[in-house]
Design a protein around this motif. Structure first.
Motif, PDB file in Angstrom:
ATOM      1  N   GLY A 187     -27.058 -35.818   8.968  1.00 42.71           N
ATOM      2  CA  GLY A 187     -26.425 -34.743   8.051  1.00 42.71           C
ATOM      3  C   GLY A 187     -26.186 -33.521   9.021  1.00 42.71           C
ATOM      4  N   LEU A 188     -27.420 -33.289   9.809  1.00 36.89           N
ATOM      5  CA  LEU A 188     -27.132 -32.031  10.603  1.00 36.89           C
ATOM      6  C   LEU A 188     -26.371 -32.085  12.065  1.00 36.89           C
ATOM      7  CD1 LEU A 188     -28.056 -29.353  11.480  1.00 36.89           C
ATOM      8  CD2 LEU A 188     -30.090 -30.302  12.448  1.00 36.89           C
ATOM      9  N   ALA A 212     -23.141 -38.423   1.333  1.00 36.01           N
ATOM     10  CA  ALA A 212     -22.931 -38.931   2.509  1.00 36.01           C
ATOM     11  C   ALA A 212     -21.786 -39.420   2.844  1.00 36.01           C
ATOM     12  CB  ALA A 212     -24.188 -39.786   2.815  1.00 36.01           C
ATOM     13  N   LEU A 213     -21.298 -40.436   2.145  1.00 34.47           N
ATOM     14  CA  LEU A 213     -19.931 -40.828   2.372  1.00 34.47           C
ATOM     15  C   LEU A 213     -18.871 -39.700   2.375  1.00 34.47           C
ATOM     16  CD1 LEU A 213     -20.362 -43.848  -0.186  1.00 34.47           C
ATOM     17  CD2 LEU A 213     -19.799 -44.391   2.296  1.00 34.47           C
ATOM     18  N   ALA A 214     -18.649 -38.931   1.461  1.00 36.41           N
ATOM     19  CA  ALA A 214     -17.893 -37.907   1.600  1.00 36.41           C
ATOM     20  C   ALA A 214     -17.899 -36.786   2.528  1.00 36.41           C
ATOM     21  CB  ALA A 214     -17.991 -37.019   0.270  1.00 36.41           C
ATOM     22  N   SER A 257     -17.819 -31.408  -3.664  1.00 35.89           N
ATOM     23  CA  SER A 257     -16.986 -30.976  -3.219  1.00 35.89           C
ATOM     24  C   SER A 257     -16.236 -31.647  -1.663  1.00 35.89           C
ATOM     25  CB  SER A 257     -17.264 -29.316  -2.632  1.00 35.89           C
ATOM     26  OG  SER A 257     -18.234 -29.370  -1.683  1.00 35.89           O
ATOM     27  N   TYR A 258     -17.104 -32.186  -0.885  1.00 39.09           N
ATOM     28  CA  TYR A 258     -16.821 -32.942   0.008  1.00 39.09           C
ATOM     29  C   TYR A 258     -16.035 -34.083  -0.353  1.00 39.09           C
ATOM     30  CZ  TYR A 258     -19.450 -30.506   3.850  1.00 39.09           C
ATOM     31  OH  TYR A 258     -19.908 -29.724   4.403  1.00 39.09           O
ATOM     32  N   LEU A 293     -27.629 -30.979   1.218  1.00 39.86           N
ATOM     33  CA  LEU A 293     -27.383 -32.618   1.575  1.00 39.86           C
ATOM     34  C   LEU A 293     -28.159 -33.119   2.466  1.00 39.86           C
ATOM     35  CD1 LEU A 293     -23.322 -33.063   1.659  1.00 39.86           C
ATOM     36  CD2 LEU A 293     -25.012 -33.925   0.220  1.00 39.86           C
ATOM     37  N   ASN A 294     -29.309 -32.902   2.447  1.00 39.59           N
ATOM     38  CA  ASN A 294     -30.427 -33.387   3.049  1.00 39.59           C
ATOM     39  C   ASN A 294     -31.159 -34.287   2.122  1.00 39.59           C
ATOM     40  OD1 ASN A 294     -29.743 -32.315   5.484  1.00 39.59           O
ATOM     41  ND2 ASN A 294     -31.449 -30.579   5.222  1.00 39.59           N
ATOM     42  N   ARG A 295     -30.996 -35.666   2.542  1.00 43.50           N
ATOM     43  CA  ARG A 295     -31.681 -36.528   1.326  1.00 43.50           C
ATOM     44  C   ARG A 295     -33.198 -36.801   1.723  1.00 43.50           C
ATOM     45  NH1 ARG A 295     -28.211 -38.541  -1.288  1.00 43.50           N
ATOM     46  NH2 ARG A 295     -29.628 -40.207  -2.242  1.00 43.50           N
ATOM     47  N   PRO A 296     -34.080 -37.251   0.940  1.00 42.64           N
ATOM     48  CA  PRO A 296     -35.262 -37.602   1.006  1.00 42.64           C
ATOM     49  C   PRO A 296     -35.236 -38.788   2.063  1.00 42.64           C
ATOM     50  CG  PRO A 296     -34.865 -37.677  -1.386  1.00 42.64           C
ATOM     51  CD  PRO A 296     -33.492 -37.373  -0.802  1.00 42.64           C
TER      52      PRO A 296
END
Length: 469
Positions: free
Chosen positions: A77-78, A122-124, A189-190, A4-7
């Protein structure tokens, strides 16, 4: 480890001062307590809280003003992974609150502005954290995360027969972004967890689409099919449907935490648990997928945590043992350059050896943080010792220079400790069986009574014997 780490995005979101202050200073303290699912699972096993506690203490110390920061600034995210991990550890409630207070006013930078940019995964994930932090995801930092997530979740068409393609991807999450669509099964899943807990009318469709991403053998794939492909389901043997243990573990964790007890979910969880347990090696490790194919603590920890939540106790304990081996505790006379980072968990064992000499390299610190944030979850199922910590000398007296045998009792499986007497020391690790450890230490010169110690990260035991020249 990086699903889930975005560019890196250059666009940031300007928030009004009213939004920046919304609900932050008045936030009720978050609690650090296991979820009901984790509490229920842990009740089945005699577990040791030490490894998750010291990992949490180290990870909390890595925060800067409540956020995890890297070379490019805050890593939201982290930060969320850290907050969700710390929420499972007693004594970390104030840290979870600090994370929330730093994250909430800046959440728009992570989830997008809601118009040009809106990131479903990210919203989830943010909505799941908000609930964990005892905040309201429908008004988090001035944003209704649930409404925005519903906007990024494909609707069920009014007439599925007339719109077969829309029906095929109903419930699927999509990013809205000029940078592309990076939504995947982990984010899905989130989304299921967040929408279900919010009693959203779109939860069922999101869940059904997630279950389509599970292949008949039990695993979940990582990436969706392209949106214009008629078959949106995982299909074994077809490119794009490869097994992904990390995606499978996170799907299990989020489905369990969603509280959905429907027969379809229970059947999916049973299949996923069977597949994950079969993938576990004799050592307890769980090999990751294509992006994390080498054996590592991340894949093992979240796999073990998923198996623990499914009440597969023995598999969860084995995974925790393997993860704990990668948590060096080099204290007292056994100290190394890693001593100041006691509690941190290495991504792989080879990372430990180098860091014992030079410490954690600055450019590797991010990897240790990511590994530790997920290790905390797997370590929830670390087995406890069978006995209190003791050290016993087989002799009451000995001559200076003799190598005398000592027996150590009460080390938990895979727990690190230091045995020492003046002039000599030895690192020891608790046996899988939890049985006694027998080692020799060389006695120093001098006619006097000497004390031999065994020290763990949080306990000490001692014995003494007479030494004669």
């Amino acid at each position: 480890m990086h699903h889930l780490n975005r560019p890196l995005r250059t666009a940031t979101v300007a928030l009004t001062s009213a939004v920046l202050g919304a609900g932050v200073l008045t936030a009720a303290p978050a609690s650090a307590e296991p979820s009901p699912a984790l509490r229920s699972a842990r009740a089945l096993a005699n577990t040791d809280s030490t490894p998750s506690t010291i990992a949490a203490q180290w990870l909390a110390g890595e925060l800067t003003n409540g956020l995890m920061t890297g070379p490019y600034g805050p890593d939201f995210g982290l930060t969320i992974d850290t907050g969700m991990a710390l929420s499972t550890v007693a004594g970390q409630g104030s840290t979870v609150t600090a994370i929330n207070n730093a994250l909430e006013p800046r959440i728009g930078e992570y989830v997008g502005d809601g118009t040009k940019e809106s990131y479903a995964g990210a919203l989830a994930k943010a909505a799941a954290f908000a609930r964990t932090a005892k905040r309201n995801p429908t008004s988090y930092g001035g944003i209704n995360l649930i409404t925005r997530l519903e906007e990024r979740t494909a609707d069920v068409p009014a007439d599925p027969a007339a719109q077969p393609q829309a029906a095929a991807f109903a419930g699927r999450i999509f990013d809205k972004s000029e940078f592309g669509n990076y939504a995947n099964v982990v984010g899905q899943s989130y989304a299921v967890r967040a929408l279900t807990l919010a009693n959203s009318t779109e939860a069922g469709a999101a869940r059904d689409f997630l279950l389509k991403q599970q292949c008949p053998s039990g695993w979940f794939r990582l990436n969706f099919a392209k949106a214009d492909v008629p078959n949106q389901s995982c299909t074994e043997g077809v490119a794009g449907s490869e097994a992904d243990p990390d995606a499978t573990s996170l799907a299990v964790i989020n489905l369990v935490e969603s509280g959905d007890k429907s027969p379809a979910v229970q059947a999916a969880l049973a299949k996923a648990g069977t597949w994950l347990a079969a993938r576990q090696r004799g050592s307890g490790a769980i090999r990751g997928g294509a992006g994390t194919a080498e054996i590592n603590t991340n894949s093992t920890a979240i796999g073990g945590y998923a198996l623990g939540l499914l009440k597969k106790r023995d598999a969860a304990l084995k995974a925790a043992l393997w993860v704990r081996k990668n948590q060096p505790v080099d204290k007292y006379k056994c100290r190394t350059a890693l001593t100041k980072d006691t509690g941190a968990v290495a991504y792989r064992k080879d990372r430990v050896n180098g860091a014992k000499t030079s410490g954690i390299p600055a450019d590797a610190r991010d990897e240790w943080r990511r590994a530790t944030s997920q290790a905390i979850l797997g370590l929830q199922f670390a087995p406890a010792s069978k006995d209190r910590l003791r050290i016993v000398s087989v002799r009451r007296e000995a001559r200076a220079g003799d190598r005398v045998q000592f027996r150590v009792y009460g080390l938990a499986p895979s727990e690190s400790a230091c045995m020492q007497v003046k002039g000599d020391f030895l690192r020891v690790t608790g046996k899988k069986s939890g049985e006694k450890i027998v080692r020799r230490l060389q006695l120093p010169t001098g006619n006097q009574r000497r004390v031999a110690l065994v020290k763990t990260s949080d306990d000490v035991a001692r014995t003494s014997l007479r030494v004669r020249n």
